[in-house]
Scaffold this motif. Structure first.
Motif, mmCIF file in Angstrom:
data_model
loop_
_atom_site.group_PDB
_atom_site.id
_atom_site.type_symbol
_atom_site.label_atom_id
_atom_site.label_comp_id
_atom_site.label_asym_id
_atom_site.label_seq_id
_atom_site.Cartn_x
_atom_site.Cartn_y
_atom_site.Cartn_z
ATOM 1 N N UNK A 40 44.866 36.354 30.221
ATOM 2 C CA UNK A 40 43.769 35.425 30.490
ATOM 3 C C UNK A 40 44.026 34.574 31.726
ATOM 4 N N UNK A 41 45.252 34.108 31.898
ATOM 5 C CA UNK A 41 45.569 33.292 33.080
ATOM 6 C C UNK A 41 45.406 34.107 34.359
ATOM 7 N N UNK A 42 45.763 35.378 34.303
ATOM 8 C CA UNK A 42 45.605 36.248 35.464
ATOM 9 C C UNK A 42 44.150 36.491 35.805
ATOM 10 N N UNK A 43 43.309 36.680 34.791
ATOM 11 C CA UNK A 43 41.873 36.876 35.019
ATOM 12 C C UNK A 43 41.286 35.634 35.698
ATOM 13 N N UNK A 44 41.621 34.471 35.184
ATOM 14 C CA UNK A 44 41.114 33.223 35.762
ATOM 15 C C UNK A 44 41.586 33.049 37.196
ATOM 16 N N UNK A 45 42.847 33.316 37.451
ATOM 17 C CA UNK A 45 43.398 33.138 38.786
ATOM 18 C C UNK A 45 42.847 34.167 39.768
ATOM 19 N N UNK A 46 42.574 35.374 39.300
ATOM 20 C CA UNK A 46 41.991 36.401 40.174
ATOM 21 C C UNK A 46 40.573 36.028 40.586
ATOM 22 N N UNK A 47 39.833 35.391 39.683
ATOM 23 C CA UNK A 47 38.453 35.006 39.989
ATOM 24 C C UNK A 47 38.403 33.805 40.917
ATOM 25 N N UNK A 48 39.340 32.898 40.786
ATOM 26 C CA UNK A 48 39.355 31.676 41.603
ATOM 27 C C UNK A 48 40.799 31.395 42.005
ATOM 28 N N UNK A 49 41.284 32.086 43.043
ATOM 29 C CA UNK A 49 42.697 31.945 43.399
ATOM 30 C C UNK A 49 43.044 30.545 43.917
ATOM 31 N N UNK A 50 44.192 30.070 43.485
ATOM 32 C CA UNK A 50 44.773 28.835 43.999
ATOM 33 C C UNK A 50 46.064 29.252 44.686
ATOM 34 N N UNK A 51 46.105 29.101 45.983
ATOM 35 C CA UNK A 51 47.185 29.704 46.756
ATOM 36 C C UNK A 51 48.557 29.134 46.445
ATOM 37 N N UNK A 68 45.885 39.105 40.441
ATOM 38 C CA UNK A 68 45.513 38.552 41.747
ATOM 39 C C UNK A 68 45.547 39.618 42.836
ATOM 40 N N UNK A 69 46.508 40.506 42.744
ATOM 41 C CA UNK A 69 46.594 41.583 43.724
ATOM 42 C C UNK A 69 45.404 42.530 43.618
ATOM 43 N N UNK A 70 44.870 42.710 42.418
ATOM 44 C CA UNK A 70 43.703 43.580 42.258
ATOM 45 C C UNK A 70 42.505 43.028 43.026
ATOM 46 N N UNK A 71 42.397 41.718 43.111
ATOM 47 C CA UNK A 71 41.330 41.106 43.912
ATOM 48 C C UNK A 71 41.478 41.514 45.383
ATOM 49 N N UNK A 72 42.693 41.474 45.881
ATOM 50 C CA UNK A 72 42.969 41.843 47.261
ATOM 51 C C UNK A 72 42.673 43.325 47.485
ATOM 52 N N UNK A 73 43.036 44.150 46.514
ATOM 53 C CA UNK A 73 42.786 45.595 46.611
ATOM 54 C C UNK A 73 41.284 45.857 46.731
ATOM 55 N N UNK A 74 40.505 45.238 45.865
ATOM 56 C CA UNK A 74 39.055 45.451 45.885
ATOM 57 C C UNK A 74 38.461 45.014 47.218
ATOM 58 N N UNK A 75 38.806 43.847 47.675
ATOM 59 C CA UNK A 75 38.237 43.325 48.924
ATOM 60 C C UNK A 75 38.677 44.135 50.133
ATOM 61 N N UNK A 76 39.909 44.613 50.140
ATOM 62 C CA UNK A 76 40.385 45.383 51.287
ATOM 63 C C UNK A 76 39.672 46.722 51.404
ATOM 64 N N UNK A 77 39.057 47.175 50.310
ATOM 65 C CA UNK A 77 38.323 48.442 50.322
ATOM 66 C C UNK A 77 36.815 48.222 50.428
ATOM 67 N N UNK A 78 36.417 47.000 50.769
ATOM 68 C CA UNK A 78 34.992 46.709 50.885
ATOM 69 C C UNK A 78 34.321 46.507 49.547
ATOM 70 N N UNK A 79 35.104 46.251 48.520
ATOM 71 C CA UNK A 79 34.566 46.075 47.181
ATOM 72 C C UNK A 79 34.648 44.634 46.725
ATOM 73 N N UNK A 80 34.584 44.477 45.420
ATOM 74 C CA UNK A 80 34.648 43.138 44.846
ATOM 75 C C UNK A 80 35.300 43.196 43.480
ATOM 76 N N UNK A 81 35.736 42.044 43.023
ATOM 77 C CA UNK A 81 36.323 41.896 41.707
ATOM 78 C C UNK A 81 35.496 40.891 40.930
ATOM 79 N N UNK A 82 35.219 41.231 39.686
ATOM 80 C CA UNK A 82 34.539 40.306 38.783
ATOM 81 C C UNK A 82 35.361 40.207 37.509
ATOM 82 N N UNK A 83 35.488 39.011 37.026
ATOM 83 C CA UNK A 83 36.225 38.794 35.795
ATOM 84 C C UNK A 83 35.290 38.612 34.623
#
Length: 96
Positions: A40-51, A68-83
């Motif tokens: 759960x903490x990872x889902x929250x942090x992936x949706x709203x990262x605090x650096x 959090x890395x999955x968010x980066x993966x999605x964005x780097x491929x032109x995609x998105x992440x939703x929690x």
């Protein structure tokens, strides 16, 4: 989609289940990777990262960092992440 990055992120998350889907929306095709059983903490942090928190997590290389890395993966491929709290992440990737 950067497959090696996706696999690396998923290895850290260690989800209970992964579902793959192909969707057609408004004439565009996209792939969805549904990650079920993420912390759960990872889902929250992936949706709203605090650096500051992310920097601290780098030392641990745990499931929270993996989310959090999955968010980066999605964005780097032109995609998105939703929690979908508490324990689900959906990654969307364009399919050409």
């Amino acid at each position: 989609m950067p497959a090696l990055r996706l696999i690396s992120g998923l290895e850290l998350v260690r989800p209970e289940r992964i579902e793959l889907h192909r969707e057609s929306r408004v004439g565009r095709n996209r792939g969805r990777v549904r990650v079920i059983g993420a912390p759960a903490e990872g889902v929250q942090l992936a949706m709203a990262p605090h650096y500051e928190t992310l920097i601290e997590r780098l030392e641990h290389r745990d499931a929270i960092l993996g989310c959090c890395l999955l968010r980066v993966v999605a964005r780097s491929a032109g995609g998105e992440l939703r929690g979908a709290p508490p324990s689900q992440l959906d990654l969307y990737f364009p399919i050409e």
